[in-house]
Write a protein that holds these residues in place. Sequence first.
Motif, PDB file in Angstrom:
ATOM      1  N   ASP A  57       0.831  -1.213   0.000  1.00 35.76           N
ATOM      2  CA  ASP A  57       0.000   0.000   0.000  1.00 35.76           C
ATOM      3  C   ASP A  57       0.864   1.260   0.000  1.00 35.76           C
ATOM      4  OD1 ASP A  57      -2.561  -1.173  -0.056  1.00 35.76           O
ATOM      5  OD2 ASP A  57      -2.468  -1.604   2.082  1.00 35.76           O
ATOM      6  N   GLU A  58       1.886   1.293   0.848  1.00 33.80           N
ATOM      7  CA  GLU A  58       2.745   2.472   0.862  1.00 33.80           C
ATOM      8  C   GLU A  58       3.570   2.564  -0.413  1.00 33.80           C
ATOM      9  OE1 GLU A  58       6.060   5.009   3.359  1.00 33.80           O
ATOM     10  OE2 GLU A  58       5.390   3.078   4.184  1.00 33.80           O
ATOM     11  N   ALA A  59       3.933   1.399  -0.985  1.00 30.53           N
ATOM     12  CA  ALA A  59       4.658   1.429  -2.259  1.00 30.53           C
ATOM     13  C   ALA A  59       3.829   2.146  -3.317  1.00 30.53           C
ATOM     14  CB  ALA A  59       4.992   0.010  -2.703  1.00 30.53           C
ATOM     15  N   VAL A  60       2.528   1.816  -3.391  1.00 26.56           N
ATOM     16  CA  VAL A  60       1.650   2.487  -4.354  1.00 26.56           C
ATOM     17  C   VAL A  60       1.620   3.987  -4.085  1.00 26.56           C
ATOM     18  CG1 VAL A  60      -0.760   2.757  -5.056  1.00 26.56           C
ATOM     19  CG2 VAL A  60       0.232   0.467  -4.873  1.00 26.56           C
ATOM     20  N   THR A  61       1.556   4.357  -2.810  1.00 26.89           N
ATOM     21  CA  THR A  61       1.552   5.790  -2.465  1.00 26.89           C
ATOM     22  C   THR A  61       2.804   6.480  -2.988  1.00 26.89           C
ATOM     23  OG1 THR A  61       0.224   5.373  -0.487  1.00 26.89           O
ATOM     24  CG2 THR A  61       1.476   7.425  -0.544  1.00 26.89           C
ATOM     25  N   ARG A  62       3.937   5.829  -2.862  1.00 28.73           N
ATOM     26  CA  ARG A  62       5.187   6.419  -3.342  1.00 28.73           C
ATOM     27  C   ARG A  62       5.178   6.562  -4.866  1.00 28.73           C
ATOM     28  NH1 ARG A  62       8.112   9.190   0.497  1.00 28.73           N
ATOM     29  NH2 ARG A  62       7.546   8.197   2.490  1.00 28.73           N
ATOM     30  N   PHE A  63       4.693   5.545  -5.562  1.00 32.12           N
ATOM     31  CA  PHE A  63       4.658   5.633  -7.025  1.00 32.12           C
ATOM     32  C   PHE A  63       3.687   6.734  -7.470  1.00 32.12           C
ATOM     33  CE2 PHE A  63       5.765   0.913  -6.660  1.00 32.12           C
ATOM     34  CZ  PHE A  63       7.124   1.158  -6.774  1.00 32.12           C
ATOM     35  N   ARG A  64       2.590   6.898  -6.718  1.00 31.79           N
ATOM     36  CA  ARG A  64       1.669   7.990  -7.042  1.00 31.79           C
ATOM     37  C   ARG A  64       2.339   9.351  -6.843  1.00 31.79           C
ATOM     38  NH1 ARG A  64      -3.168   6.463  -8.358  1.00 31.79           N
ATOM     39  NH2 ARG A  64      -4.092   4.513  -7.575  1.00 31.79           N
ATOM     40  N   GLN A  65       3.197   9.432  -5.830  1.00 26.16           N
ATOM     41  CA  GLN A  65       3.932  10.668  -5.606  1.00 26.16           C
ATOM     42  C   GLN A  65       4.847  10.968  -6.787  1.00 26.16           C
ATOM     43  OE1 GLN A  65       3.534  12.767  -3.126  1.00 26.16           O
ATOM     44  NE2 GLN A  65       5.172  14.173  -3.723  1.00 26.16           N
ATOM     45  N   VAL A  66       5.458   9.908  -7.346  1.00 23.32           N
ATOM     46  CA  VAL A  66       6.342  10.092  -8.500  1.00 23.32           C
ATOM     47  C   VAL A  66       5.564  10.665  -9.678  1.00 23.32           C
ATOM     48  CG1 VAL A  66       7.878   8.966 -10.162  1.00 23.32           C
ATOM     49  CG2 VAL A  66       7.859   8.207  -7.778  1.00 23.32           C
ATOM     50  N   VAL A  67       4.418  10.060 -10.010  1.00 24.63           N
ATOM     51  CA  VAL A  67       3.689  10.518 -11.199  1.00 24.63           C
ATOM     52  C   VAL A  67       3.017  11.863 -10.959  1.00 24.63           C
ATOM     53  CG1 VAL A  67       3.385   8.175 -12.067  1.00 24.63           C
ATOM     54  CG2 VAL A  67       1.605   9.179 -10.643  1.00 24.63           C
ATOM     55  N   ALA A  68       2.812  12.232  -9.677  1.00 26.04           N
ATOM     56  CA  ALA A  68       2.342  13.586  -9.402  1.00 26.04           C
ATOM     57  C   ALA A  68       3.441  14.596  -9.726  1.00 26.04           C
ATOM     58  CB  ALA A  68       1.917  13.712  -7.942  1.00 26.04           C
ATOM     59  N   LEU A  69       4.687  14.209  -9.443  1.00 29.06           N
ATOM     60  CA  LEU A  69       5.826  15.080  -9.750  1.00 29.06           C
ATOM     61  C   LEU A  69       6.179  15.046 -11.223  1.00 29.06           C
ATOM     62  CD1 LEU A  69       8.024  14.092  -6.672  1.00 29.06           C
ATOM     63  CD2 LEU A  69       7.025  16.356  -7.064  1.00 29.06           C
ATOM     64  N   GLN A  70       6.118  13.833 -11.807  1.00 26.74           N
ATOM     65  CA  GLN A  70       6.482  13.652 -13.222  1.00 26.74           C
ATOM     66  C   GLN A  70       5.431  12.747 -13.874  1.00 26.74           C
ATOM     67  OE1 GLN A  70      10.507  12.301 -13.834  1.00 26.74           O
ATOM     68  NE2 GLN A  70      11.380  13.820 -12.453  1.00 26.74           N
ATOM     69  N   PRO A  71       4.366  13.308 -14.436  1.00 22.75           N
ATOM     70  CA  PRO A  71       3.283  12.482 -14.998  1.00 22.75           C
ATOM     71  C   PRO A  71       3.728  11.517 -16.091  1.00 22.75           C
ATOM     72  CG  PRO A  71       2.587  14.760 -14.757  1.00 22.75           C
ATOM     73  CD  PRO A  71       4.064  14.744 -14.488  1.00 22.75           C
ATOM     74  N   ASP A  72       4.830  11.807 -16.765  1.00 18.46           N
ATOM     75  CA  ASP A  72       5.290  10.931 -17.844  1.00 18.46           C
ATOM     76  C   ASP A  72       6.369   9.958 -17.378  1.00 18.46           C
ATOM     77  OD1 ASP A  72       7.274  12.760 -17.381  1.00 18.46           O
ATOM     78  OD2 ASP A  72       7.689  13.194 -19.501  1.00 18.46           O
ATOM     79  N   HIS A  73       6.449   9.690 -16.074  1.00 19.03           N
ATOM     80  CA  HIS A  73       7.445   8.769 -15.506  1.00 19.03           C
ATOM     81  C   HIS A  73       6.962   7.335 -15.752  1.00 19.03           C
ATOM     82  CE1 HIS A  73      10.384   6.972 -12.832  1.00 19.03           C
ATOM     83  NE2 HIS A  73      10.873   8.165 -12.509  1.00 19.03           N
ATOM     84  N   ALA A  74       7.366   6.773 -16.887  1.00 20.83           N
ATOM     85  CA  ALA A  74       6.864   5.463 -17.303  1.00 20.83           C
ATOM     86  C   ALA A  74       7.200   4.378 -16.293  1.00 20.83           C
ATOM     87  CB  ALA A  74       7.441   5.104 -18.675  1.00 20.83           C
TER      88      ALA A  74
END
Length: 494
Positions: A57-74
């Motif tokens: 669950d926290e892993a997903v939260t971290r990945f969501r933080q990444v795409v919030a910062l960089q939406p094109d972070h494949a």
Amino acid sequence: MDQSRLEQAFQHACRLQESGHYRQAEQAYRRFLGEYPDHAGGHNNLGLVLMALGELDEAVTRFRQVVALQPDHAQAHNNMGVAYKRMARPQQALDCYAAALRCRPAYAQALLNVGTIYYELKDYDEALIWYQAALEVDPDQIEVHMNLAAIFESRGELEEAKKHRDAVYSRKAVYVDHACDPRMTVLVLWGAGLGNIPTEYLLPRKSVTRIVCVIEYARPDELARLPDYDLVLNAIGDPDVMDPALEPMARLLHTCGKPVINPAQAVARTARHLIPDLLGGIENVVVPCTLRVESAALRDALHALPGNRFPILLRPVGSHGGDHLDKLESKADVAAFKPWPAPYYYLTDYVDYASADAGFRKYRVIFVDRQPYAYHLAIGSHWIVHHDTAGMQHDARKRREEEAFLADPRQALGDKAMAAIEALGHVLDLDYGGVDFSVLPDGRVLVFEANATMLAHPEKTQDIYDYKNPYVQKIYDAFDAMLARRMAAARGHV
């Protein structure tokens, strides 16, 4: 934080992660992100570390933080999909992979991951489309070749399956999966084909470092560089696929000096045509006669059977889960029978095992160090019974009967049958194995198969079958305790 300190702190966390020190890496990334909270790479890597620790669950939260910062972070979209897949949420995983591919259309790992969703759903035609696209981007992807080999083997295209296995294992046959909180290291001897013991839950990623060695392909230089390990698990559970591994396995075990779980000689005795002699002498156990016949001589063998031997069950060697299993009701069915591509077939006398209510009951008991643990009961209306196709999900009465079996197998089976199962575990003499069986109206145990390939997996939390999980956990705990005993005995701490 100045740029040089930033880079040093990030690289320090990366090195901890790469070396498998996940707890230390987690702490290092958290300290780093405390000073640099908008670093997308730090959030992404911390998400990967959290996945390794099982904190999805926290892993997903971290990945969501990444795409919030960089939406094109494949990569972050793809990693989020992997986390959802591990959470058994395939549609959300597919949505994330699709987002990754919108950012990077030629993203080999995301193409592979989509293919694997369909592979695990057994939609092999769709999986092939995605795997082929992945290979066009990167022809050296190990998981693609492994899964393609399994698909082609399941279809009887054995040469094509071997081509894909050769593409993987001729280059590398030893893989190390580091545990985040290791208590032991197990060398897992794996066969290149189907028929391996399912070890995903028996050897938990968090506490057991696994050195997986595809023994029939392993080169001497790879074996010479094996990391240190505490135990050896022979995971080749199907004797029909063991032959190519026997010689290299024997050479390795001759010199390793470590305890071996499920020695090859014990597994070899569980071939279907040997089980009647192995188990048939146990009181109140019925093991139907089984013949092993070369496929080229199969029709002649069927025609030679007397009429009273029908119905008869036919299955190709190496098949499991009812795949390619046929029932011939009489000699008249022989002409229409189309064999599956396989070198040998098993011919087994059919025994009608319908209960008084016309239901067909198939029980599974797992043996750990020869002790029985109830795993499941499937009740169906057809003589081929599998838990996922028997209609258990639509019948609370069936589920209640299964739960009663799990809670008190002796009460459910009767003293006669339970005594037979206990004796069977000792005669089978496997460190890990199982038996699928039914109980005949007179209380005797009818054995379908008994071997080391038996799967015992947990159910999803809050699923209608989650009543099984405490009993499944007993199996895992017993297996873990056995490994600990063997390891302690080898170290002289009995």
